[in-house]
Each structure stands twice: as C-alpha cells, then as structure tokens.
Design a protein around this motif. Sequence first.
Motif, short mmCIF file in Angstrom:
data_model
loop_
_atom_site.label_atom_id
_atom_site.label_comp_id
_atom_site.label_asym_id
_atom_site.label_seq_id
_atom_site.Cartn_x
_atom_site.Cartn_y
_atom_site.Cartn_z
N UNK A 101 13.33 2.94 -50.35
CA UNK A 101 14.20 3.16 -51.39
C UNK A 101 14.79 4.55 -51.51
N UNK A 102 15.84 4.51 -52.31
CA UNK A 102 16.31 6.02 -52.60
C UNK A 102 15.66 6.64 -53.81
N UNK A 103 15.42 6.10 -55.04
CA UNK A 103 14.68 6.69 -55.94
C UNK A 103 13.47 7.20 -55.93
N UNK A 104 13.32 8.31 -56.04
CA UNK A 104 11.76 8.93 -56.01
C UNK A 104 11.62 9.11 -57.48
N UNK A 105 10.62 8.22 -58.07
CA UNK A 105 10.37 8.21 -59.58
C UNK A 105 8.96 8.65 -59.52
N UNK A 106 8.48 9.62 -60.21
CA UNK A 106 6.98 10.01 -60.34
C UNK A 106 6.28 8.68 -61.17
N UNK A 107 5.05 8.57 -60.67
CA UNK A 107 4.29 7.83 -61.33
C UNK A 107 3.12 8.63 -62.00
N UNK A 108 3.03 8.06 -63.52
CA UNK A 108 2.39 8.89 -64.12
C UNK A 108 0.89 7.97 -64.07
N UNK A 109 -0.38 8.56 -63.59
CA UNK A 109 -1.52 7.82 -63.47
C UNK A 109 -2.12 7.32 -65.00
N UNK A 110 -2.88 6.49 -64.93
CA UNK A 110 -3.54 5.78 -66.10
C UNK A 110 -5.01 6.64 -66.03
N UNK A 111 -5.43 7.10 -67.02
CA UNK A 111 -6.73 7.55 -67.10
C UNK A 111 -7.57 7.23 -68.22
N UNK A 112 -8.72 7.29 -68.27
CA UNK A 112 -9.71 7.12 -68.97
C UNK A 112 -10.21 5.57 -68.81
N UNK A 113 -10.77 5.03 -70.20
CA UNK A 113 -11.49 3.81 -70.09
C UNK A 113 -10.50 2.79 -70.10
N UNK A 114 -9.35 2.70 -70.52
CA UNK A 114 -8.11 1.81 -70.35
C UNK A 114 -7.88 1.42 -68.83
N UNK A 115 -7.97 2.64 -68.01
CA UNK A 115 -7.71 2.38 -66.69
C UNK A 115 -8.90 1.73 -65.61
N UNK A 116 -10.19 1.97 -66.17
CA UNK A 116 -11.31 1.04 -65.61
C UNK A 116 -11.08 -0.31 -65.98
N UNK A 117 -10.76 -0.53 -67.44
CA UNK A 117 -10.72 -1.96 -67.72
C UNK A 117 -9.69 -2.47 -66.99
N UNK A 118 -8.61 -2.01 -66.70
CA UNK A 118 -7.26 -2.78 -66.18
C UNK A 118 -7.60 -2.99 -64.60
N UNK A 119 -8.28 -1.86 -63.96
CA UNK A 119 -8.99 -2.19 -62.62
C UNK A 119 -9.84 -3.30 -62.43
N UNK A 120 -10.66 -3.46 -63.33
CA UNK A 120 -11.77 -4.37 -63.44
C UNK A 120 -10.90 -5.76 -63.62
N UNK A 121 -10.15 -5.81 -64.58
CA UNK A 121 -9.43 -7.22 -64.91
C UNK A 121 -8.34 -7.55 -63.75
N UNK A 122 -7.85 -6.62 -62.96
CA UNK A 122 -7.12 -7.10 -61.70
C UNK A 122 -8.06 -7.48 -60.36
N UNK A 123 -9.28 -7.47 -60.59
CA UNK A 123 -10.05 -7.82 -59.68
C UNK A 123 -9.89 -9.47 -59.22
N UNK A 124 -9.44 -10.20 -60.14
CA UNK A 124 -9.11 -11.50 -60.05
C UNK A 124 -8.05 -11.84 -60.88
N UNK A 125 -7.13 -12.95 -60.81
CA UNK A 125 -6.11 -13.44 -61.60
C UNK A 125 -6.40 -14.17 -62.87
N UNK A 126 -5.63 -14.28 -63.82
CA UNK A 126 -6.17 -15.08 -65.09
C UNK A 126 -6.70 -16.38 -64.88
N UNK A 127 -6.32 -17.20 -64.04
CA UNK A 127 -6.69 -18.58 -63.65
C UNK A 127 -8.28 -18.52 -62.97
N UNK A 128 -8.61 -17.73 -62.38
CA UNK A 128 -9.92 -17.58 -61.67
C UNK A 128 -10.79 -16.85 -62.51
N UNK A 129 -10.23 -15.99 -63.79
CA UNK A 129 -11.31 -15.60 -64.72
C UNK A 129 -11.63 -16.57 -65.70
#
Length: 252
Positions: A101-129
């Motif tokens: 790709x051409x566009x170089x867009x900076x990724x602002x990382x998530x921090x704190x508790x919300x990042x942990x929850x999101x990472x844990x949630x993404x272990x499985x998809x909705x159907x599997x949970x």
Amino acid sequence: MKPILYILIFLLGTLSFAQNKKVFEQANTLYNDGNYTEALTKYTSILDQGHHSAELYYNIANAHYKLNHVAPSIYYYEKALLLKPNDKEILNNLAYAKNMTIDAIEIVPEVGFSRVIKKATNIMVFDNWAKLSVVLVVLFVLLFLMYYFSQSTSKKRLAFITSVSALILAFIALAFAFNSYDLDQKNQIAIVFAQESQIKNEPNLRSEEAFKLHEGTKVQVIDTVANWKKIKLSDGKTGWVITDDIKLVTDF
C-alpha cells in the motif's frame, strides 16, 4: 412428503459440500503450480455458491497477493481474520500485503483495561462464546442435579463448588459474547478499492478535500449519508468518501 423433502435437502447439501471440496482441492493444486488466475477462478466459484470459511478467504487472498492485487488481497485477508481472529498465518500474510500500500497511516495503540478486554474477547468469535456459555449452563445444571441427589457429603461439596464455578464461567462467557457482538457491530471495517480516492470534509462533491487515500488502505465506517460513508482512520482522522470507492469487509 416432508420427510422426503428433508432427505432431498440433506442429499443436495451433502453433494454441494463434496463438490465444493473437490473444487477447493483443484484450486489448491492450480495455486501450487503457479496458476494463480485459474486458482482464483476456482476459489471464487465456491464463494458464489454461498460457502464461506476462513480457509477459503485466506486462499483467495493469497491468490490475489501473488497477482499483485493490492486491495482484494488485503480485503480477503481481513475477512479471513474476522472468522479466525489472531490467526498467525493470516496476520503474517496480511502484514506482507499491507507493504504494497501507498498510505502510511500511524496506528494509535489501545492502552489500559479496554485493551485487555478487547484482546480477551477476540480470542474467539461471537458464535463460539455463545456456544461456550450454553455448554457451561448445561454443565451447571448437571452438576447441580448431582449435588441435589448425591448422598455423600464430599461429593455434594465437590458438585456444589464445580456447579457454581460453571455458572460463574457461563456468565463470563456470555459477557464476552455480548462484548464480541458489540465490537462486531461497531467495527465496520472497509478497504479502499479505488486507485486513488478523494476524502471530503462533507458528504458532497463541492466540499473541500480533506486528504487522499489509495487502494488497500483500511478504514472504519462510522456513518452513512446517501451514497457517502464517513470514515475514520487508525490515526484518528475522519472524512467522507463515495461509497463505491470502498468495500465493507463485514459484508458476507
């Protein structure tokens, strides 16, 4: 008549699955032989039959990548990733595709508790949970019945502790299922397919240009007005793009 109809539907479904599996194997052979265009045609024919899987999207993306199709390769890797979050092979190949790709867009990382929850949630998809929460509720019922009818004090204690644990885990799995569903609804990912797209400050052609984006860039759709989509980049920038310039990853 109904039993015969159900049998016919089952047989047709089985036949379709077998046929798709055969075509998938043929496509894999073509891909391994370097016939990427023909392999892509075979893979796409399976998709046209309404069959969706992470493996199919992944292979379609690989074929597009070999043909230097920037936007389609990233688009199908992202679709595969929706069905198999955190898959290492998909993530690695997606990273290679993004290098085109051409566009170089900076990724602002998530921090704190919300990042942990999101990472844990993404272990499985909705159907599997959701399935896991149902299994845990059933396990709770069985263990509670064991506790209720057991005559042994030690068995009653063990059944009670494990049944309560199963119930707590069921509630946790259910919470992750709802969070996964909520993230899916908010996470309207799209890929820019236009070779170059003018992003406007407002949803009309007379509006001033905010910035330009090029094919393969990943955006998040946050609003829709007529044939315009309001998008947000990973660095926080927002703007309006013509709908035909992008393609939603979440469309199946």
